[in-house]
Write a protein that holds these residues in place. Structure first.
Motif, short mmCIF file in Angstrom:
data_model
loop_
_atom_site.label_atom_id
_atom_site.label_comp_id
_atom_site.label_asym_id
_atom_site.label_seq_id
_atom_site.Cartn_x
_atom_site.Cartn_y
_atom_site.Cartn_z
N PRO A 161 1.51 4.11 6.62
CA PRO A 161 1.98 5.30 7.33
C PRO A 161 2.72 4.99 8.62
CG PRO A 161 -0.39 5.04 7.59
CD PRO A 161 0.04 4.04 6.57
N GLN A 162 2.65 3.73 9.07
CA GLN A 162 3.33 3.36 10.31
C GLN A 162 4.82 3.09 10.09
OE1 GLN A 162 1.59 1.18 8.49
NE2 GLN A 162 3.17 -0.38 8.16
N LEU A 163 5.27 2.98 8.82
CA LEU A 163 6.69 2.70 8.55
C LEU A 163 7.58 3.79 9.12
CD1 LEU A 163 6.98 1.34 4.88
CD2 LEU A 163 7.74 0.20 6.98
N ARG A 164 8.69 3.37 9.71
CA ARG A 164 9.65 4.33 10.25
C ARG A 164 11.01 4.24 9.58
NH1 ARG A 164 5.84 6.29 11.20
NH2 ARG A 164 4.77 6.78 13.17
N ILE A 165 11.33 3.08 8.99
CA ILE A 165 12.63 2.94 8.36
C ILE A 165 12.53 1.98 7.17
CG2 ILE A 165 13.30 1.13 10.01
CD1 ILE A 165 16.23 2.08 9.60
N VAL A 166 13.21 2.34 6.08
CA VAL A 166 13.39 1.45 4.93
C VAL A 166 14.90 1.30 4.75
CG1 VAL A 166 11.19 1.92 3.80
CG2 VAL A 166 13.11 3.43 3.38
N ALA A 167 15.38 0.07 4.87
CA ALA A 167 16.83 -0.19 4.87
C ALA A 167 17.19 -1.03 3.65
CB ALA A 167 17.23 -0.91 6.16
N ASN A 168 18.00 -0.47 2.77
CA ASN A 168 18.35 -1.12 1.51
C ASN A 168 19.62 -1.96 1.66
OD1 ASN A 168 16.99 -1.16 -0.93
ND2 ASN A 168 18.45 0.17 -1.96
N ILE A 169 19.55 -3.23 1.25
CA ILE A 169 20.76 -4.05 1.20
C ILE A 169 21.41 -3.80 -0.16
CG2 ILE A 169 21.72 -6.36 1.53
CD1 ILE A 169 19.03 -7.23 2.66
N ALA A 170 21.98 -2.63 -0.33
CA ALA A 170 22.57 -2.24 -1.60
C ALA A 170 23.39 -0.98 -1.40
CB ALA A 170 21.49 -1.99 -2.67
N VAL A 171 24.38 -0.81 -2.25
CA VAL A 171 25.15 0.43 -2.23
C VAL A 171 24.30 1.57 -2.74
CG1 VAL A 171 27.16 1.61 -3.19
CG2 VAL A 171 27.35 -0.77 -2.46
N GLY A 172 23.55 1.31 -3.81
CA GLY A 172 22.69 2.34 -4.39
C GLY A 172 21.34 2.42 -3.70
N PHE A 173 20.56 3.41 -4.11
CA PHE A 173 19.20 3.55 -3.58
C PHE A 173 18.29 4.12 -4.66
CE2 PHE A 173 22.02 6.95 -2.21
CZ PHE A 173 21.38 8.11 -2.66
N ASN A 174 18.55 3.72 -5.92
CA ASN A 174 17.73 4.21 -7.02
C ASN A 174 16.30 3.66 -6.97
OD1 ASN A 174 19.48 1.87 -7.68
ND2 ASN A 174 18.11 1.70 -9.45
N ASN A 175 16.06 2.64 -6.14
CA ASN A 175 14.70 2.13 -5.95
C ASN A 175 13.92 2.93 -4.91
OD1 ASN A 175 16.68 0.90 -4.16
ND2 ASN A 175 15.03 -0.35 -3.34
N PHE A 176 14.57 3.91 -4.30
CA PHE A 176 13.92 4.76 -3.31
C PHE A 176 13.51 6.09 -3.94
CE2 PHE A 176 16.15 3.07 0.81
CZ PHE A 176 15.48 1.87 0.67
N ASP A 177 12.26 6.48 -3.74
CA ASP A 177 11.81 7.83 -4.07
C ASP A 177 12.14 8.69 -2.85
OD1 ASP A 177 10.44 10.23 -4.40
OD2 ASP A 177 8.72 9.29 -5.37
N MET A 178 13.30 9.32 -2.89
CA MET A 178 13.79 10.00 -1.69
C MET A 178 12.92 11.18 -1.30
SD MET A 178 16.11 8.21 -0.44
CE MET A 178 16.33 9.40 0.89
N ALA A 179 12.33 11.86 -2.29
CA ALA A 179 11.46 12.99 -1.96
C ALA A 179 10.24 12.50 -1.17
CB ALA A 179 11.03 13.70 -3.23
N ALA A 180 9.66 11.41 -1.63
CA ALA A 180 8.48 10.86 -0.94
C ALA A 180 8.87 10.34 0.45
CB ALA A 180 7.87 9.74 -1.77
N ILE A 181 10.02 9.71 0.55
CA ILE A 181 10.48 9.17 1.84
C ILE A 181 10.73 10.31 2.83
CG2 ILE A 181 12.43 8.01 2.96
CD1 ILE A 181 12.57 6.18 0.48
N ASN A 182 11.38 11.37 2.37
CA ASN A 182 11.62 12.52 3.24
C ASN A 182 10.32 13.18 3.66
OD1 ASN A 182 14.42 12.24 3.24
ND2 ASN A 182 14.68 13.48 1.41
N ASN A 183 9.40 13.31 2.72
CA ASN A 183 8.10 13.94 3.04
C ASN A 183 7.33 13.13 4.07
OD1 ASN A 183 8.50 16.09 1.30
ND2 ASN A 183 7.44 15.12 -0.42
N ALA A 184 7.53 11.82 4.05
CA ALA A 184 6.82 10.95 5.00
C ALA A 184 7.54 10.87 6.35
CB ALA A 184 6.67 9.56 4.40
#
Length: 220
Positions: free
Chosen positions: A71-94
Motif C-alpha cells: 500500500p506504500q507504492l506511489r508510482i509504477v513506471a512501465n518501460i514500454a509503449v503499452g501498459f497491458n500488464n497494468f490493471d488500470m482500474a486497480a491502480i486508479n482505485n489505489a
C-alpha cells in the motif's frame, strides 16, 4: 534491503543501463533485480516491500493483489509503449500513478519493419543460409533474385504511428506507391506527408506487391 538514508526507495524489476541506475540514485535508494529474470508475483511483491516506486517492463503484472501487498507504492513506471500488464482500474482505485513511454520506439520499430520487408523481398536470410551451407558454387541469372522493392506498391494494414513511419520510408526513400487500409482514414495532411492513398482491404490485397501488417497484438 533496509533503507538507511531516509530517502525514498524504488525497485527496478529488470536489468537496465548503468546510467539509468546512476540517475535514479541521485534521488532514491535503488534496488535492482540484477538477475534479469521475470520475478514471480509473490517474489515481486516481496521485493517491493518498503518501496514507493517500481520501474517495470511488460513482463511484470501490476494488479490489485500486488497493490494490496504494497500500500506504500506511489508510482509504477512501465518501460514500454503499452501498459497491458497494468490493471488500470486497480491502480486508479489505489491512487497510484502509472506511466508508460509512448512513441519512444516508433522510428526504431519502423526501421526494423522495413528491414524485414527488404530481407523478405530480396530473400536475404534464405540466400545467406545457402551461402553458409557451402551450396553456392556457380552464378545463375535468377539465383535468389527476389522481388523489387524500389518503385513497387506497398500495402499497409494499420496506419498508426508505426505504419505512417514505414510509409514514409517506402515513399520517400524507395519511391514506392503506398496504399493503406485502416479503421479510420488519416487526415489529408498526414496522407500527404506519407504519400499514402486510402483503399479498401480487398483493393489493397489485390494490388499491393508487398503487404505489411502493422496492427496491435490483440483479439480486437
Amino acid at each position: 534491503m533496509a533503507n538507511t538514508t531516509g530517502r525514498p526507495a524504488v525497485f527496478v524489476s529488470r536489468k537496465v543501463f548503468p546510467e539509468v541506475i546512476a540517475k535514479l540514485s541521485e534521488h532514491f535508494d535503488v534496488e535492482m533485480n540484477d538477475t534479469d529474470s521475470v520475478l514471480p508475483p509473490d517474489q515481486l511483491a516481496q521485493r517491493l516491500q518498503g518501496k514507493v516506486g517500481v520501474l517495470t517492463t511488460g513482463s511484470e503484472r501490476v494488479d490489485a493483489a500486488l497493490l494490496a501487498a504494497n500500500p506504500q507504492l506511489r508510482i509504477v513506471a512501465n518501460i514500454a509503449v503499452g501498459f497491458n500488464n497494468f490493471d488500470m482500474a486497480a491502480i486508479n482505485n489505489a491512487g497510484v500513478l502509472a506511466t508508460n513511454t509512448p512513441d519512444v520506439l516508433t522510428e526504431t520499430t519502423a526501421d526494423f519493419g522495413f528491414a524485414l520487408l527488404m530481407a523478405t523481398a530480396r530473400r536475404v536470410t534464405e540466400s545467406e543460409h545457402f551461402l553458409r551451407a557451402g551450396q553456392w558454387n556457380k552464378w545463375s541469372l535468377d539465383m535468389f533474385a527476389g522481388a523489387e522493392v524500389h518503385g513497387s506498391t506497398l500495402g499497409i494494414l494499420g496506419m498508426g504511428r508505426i505504419g505512417q513511419a514505414i510509409a514514409r520510408r517506402g515513399a520517400h526513400g524507395f519511391g514506392m506507391k503506398v496504399i493503406y487500409h485502416n479503421r479510420s482514414r488519416l487526415a489529408p495532411e498526414l496522407e500527404a506527408e506519407c504519400k499514402a492513398s486510402y483503399v479498401d482491404k480487398a483493393t489493397l490485397l489485390k494490388t499491393a506487391d508487398h503487404v505489411m501488417l502493422v496492427l496491435p497484438y490483440s483479439p480486437e
